[in-house]
Design an enzyme around this catalytic site. Structure first.
Site, PDB file in Angstrom:
ATOM      1  N   LYS A  88     -12.188  -1.326   2.124  1.00 36.06           N
ATOM      2  CA  LYS A  88     -11.488  -0.473   1.155  1.00 36.06           C
ATOM      3  C   LYS A  88     -12.368  -0.324  -0.090  1.00 36.06           C
ATOM      4  CE  LYS A  88      -7.170  -0.752   3.419  1.00 36.06           C
ATOM      5  NZ  LYS A  88      -6.218  -1.669   3.963  1.00 36.06           N
ATOM      6  N   HIS A 117      -5.721  -4.332  -0.687  1.00 34.49           N
ATOM      7  CA  HIS A 117      -5.759  -3.263  -1.698  1.00 34.49           C
ATOM      8  C   HIS A 117      -5.968  -3.811  -3.111  1.00 34.49           C
ATOM      9  CE1 HIS A 117      -4.810   0.402   0.593  1.00 34.49           C
ATOM     10  NE2 HIS A 117      -4.158  -0.422   1.396  1.00 34.49           N
ATOM     11  N   SER A 146       0.793  -1.228   0.000  1.00 36.97           N
ATOM     12  CA  SER A 146       0.000   0.000   0.000  1.00 36.97           C
ATOM     13  C   SER A 146       0.825   1.277   0.000  1.00 36.97           C
ATOM     14  CB  SER A 146      -0.951  -0.005   1.193  1.00 36.97           C
ATOM     15  OG  SER A 146      -0.206  -0.126   2.381  1.00 36.97           O
TER      16      SER A 146
END
Ligand SMILES: *Cc1c(COP(=O)(O)O)cnc(C)c1O
Length: 394
Positions: A242, A211, A183
């Site tokens: 997310k 992610h 990330s």
């Protein structure tokens, strides 16, 4: 007056402040969207992990409201003790189908998912092969397991092989665990090569796709889909907080493994479930992703436009191959000043410095999302251009 026994805390906080590591957290006073009210100012959001703009999506909002009417607001118990709602089970079935695996377990968060899975797979007699840059929640999960943690160089299958070869003979079994997308830099693990290495030595494999879910692979099906490794990685861990825009963690893989996690994973057995409205909103997110790739496509188009223009302006945007765009600035002081000036220009993008990233590699991390319009992107590019010139970065 601070009592004697609490003085060490006061001192620690002063140390953090003096070394500029004290975190000042900004206050948001609006839904998370392209534009937000932050510390009383309306700013363009280049900060959050809301890749697809689902955190304030009308379909998810409605699903959460309907779920409150049908199920109420709280789960009121641990799922394994008082029963689990069919809503939670439905989400697990849908997530498994979306990701192309046999089964999935929905837990309270991505952080929790790593704590849940790793100590069930390995223990004191075992070892873990861990990428040098793995996320804190993986590291904590590894520590909790009591297994020996052996670190290999970042995204380096040759080094992973060396560490496995030299050590595997001394342990009962091994687990290779890696972030899918890293990330801080937006680079991705060479999952295909890591799998080959692990398979050669009979090592278990786990990827943290926090992610990558909703971002990589066909229609956002994640990093395993991106590499076409279905049925090979033993566990895919992910988050619904997310790209999915809600909250929760997921463990996905073979039914055998998921069934076992339901028996043994401590956050599942000893902590209450995610709430019905959250769960219903996650289900609506899966519906959206399965029905259209429009949001995922828009996010990638935005990322490609923004990154191309930033390069053209002369910025160093590192090695990212995802919508995560690190704008490399070197010293922490420069990155912090850059972020402060951007905020004045109406753009909210955070500076990251040591210890989150290595010394001398401070940066602004831009999170590109499908929420942003072309005008929003142009406005942020203009702000980067202006501040970059002002601070002598470009
Ligand atoms: C954000 C993140 C997590 C934690 O996920 P939450 O759902 O926010 O708890 C775990 N691993 C990685 C790599 C992450 O980026």
């Amino acid at each position: 007056m601070v009592e004697e026994r609490l003085k060490f805390i006061e001192e620690e906080i002063r140390n953090l402040q003096e070394s500029k590591l004290f975190i000042n957290i900004r206050t948001i006073e609006s839904p998370v969207d392209a534009w937000m009210v932050v510390d009383g100012k309306r700013v363009l959001n280049l900060c959050t992990n809301n890749y697809l703009g689902l955190a304030n999506h009308p379909v998810l909002r409605q699903a959460a409201k309907d779920a409150i009417d049908r199920w109420g607001v709280g789960p009121a118990a641990v799922r394994s003790i008082a029963g689990t709602t069919s809503l939670h089970l439905e989400l697990e079935r849908r997530l498994a189908a979306f990701k192309g695996v046999e089964a999935a377990l929905y837990v309270q968060s991505g952080f929790c998912a790593n704590q849940a899975a790793i100590p069930v797979l390995v223990g004191k007699e075992d070892c873990i092969f861990s990428d040098r840059l793995n996320h804190a929640s993986i590291i904590d999960g590894c520590r909790l397991s009591g297994a020996k943690i052996l670190v290999y160089e970042h995204a380096n299958p040759e080094d992973a092989e060396r560490v496995i070869r030299e050590n595997i003979g001394n342990y009962r079994r091994g687990l290779l665990v890696t972030d899918g997308v890293f990330s801080m830099d937006g680079d991705i693990a060479p999952l295909d090569k890591l799998y080959e290495v692990a398979a050669r030595y009979g090592v278990l494999t786990m990827v943290d796709d926090a992610h990558g879910e909703g971002v990589l692979g066909r229609g956002g099906r994640g990093i395993v889909d991106h590499f076409g490794l279905h049925g090979k990685f033993d566990i895919e861990m992910g988050t619904l907080s997310k790209a999915f825009g809600v909250v929760g963690g997921v463990l996905a893989g073979k039914k055998l493994i998921i069934d076992y996690l339901r028996q043994r994973a401590r956050p599942f057995l000893f902590s209450s479930a995610v709430t019905p409205p959250d769960t219903a909103a996650c289900l609506a997110a899966v519906d959206l992703l399965e029905s259209s790739t429009e949001l995922v496509d828009k996010m990638w188009a935005n990322a490609s436009y923004f990154k191309g223009e930033m390069k053209r302006l002369g910025f160093d945007i590192g090695q990212s191959v995802t919508p995560i765009t690190p704008v490399m600035l070197g010293e922490v002081a420069v990155a912090k000043e850059f972020s402060r000036r951007l905020f004045e220009e109406g753009v909210f993008a955070m500076a990251l410095g040591f210890p989150t990233v290595p010394r001398g590699a401070a940066r602004i991390r831009v999170m590109i999302s499908a929420m942003l319009s072309r005008d929003d992107l142009d406005l942020s590019l203009a702000a980067f251009h202006k501040v970059g010139k002002e601070l002598g970065v470009i």
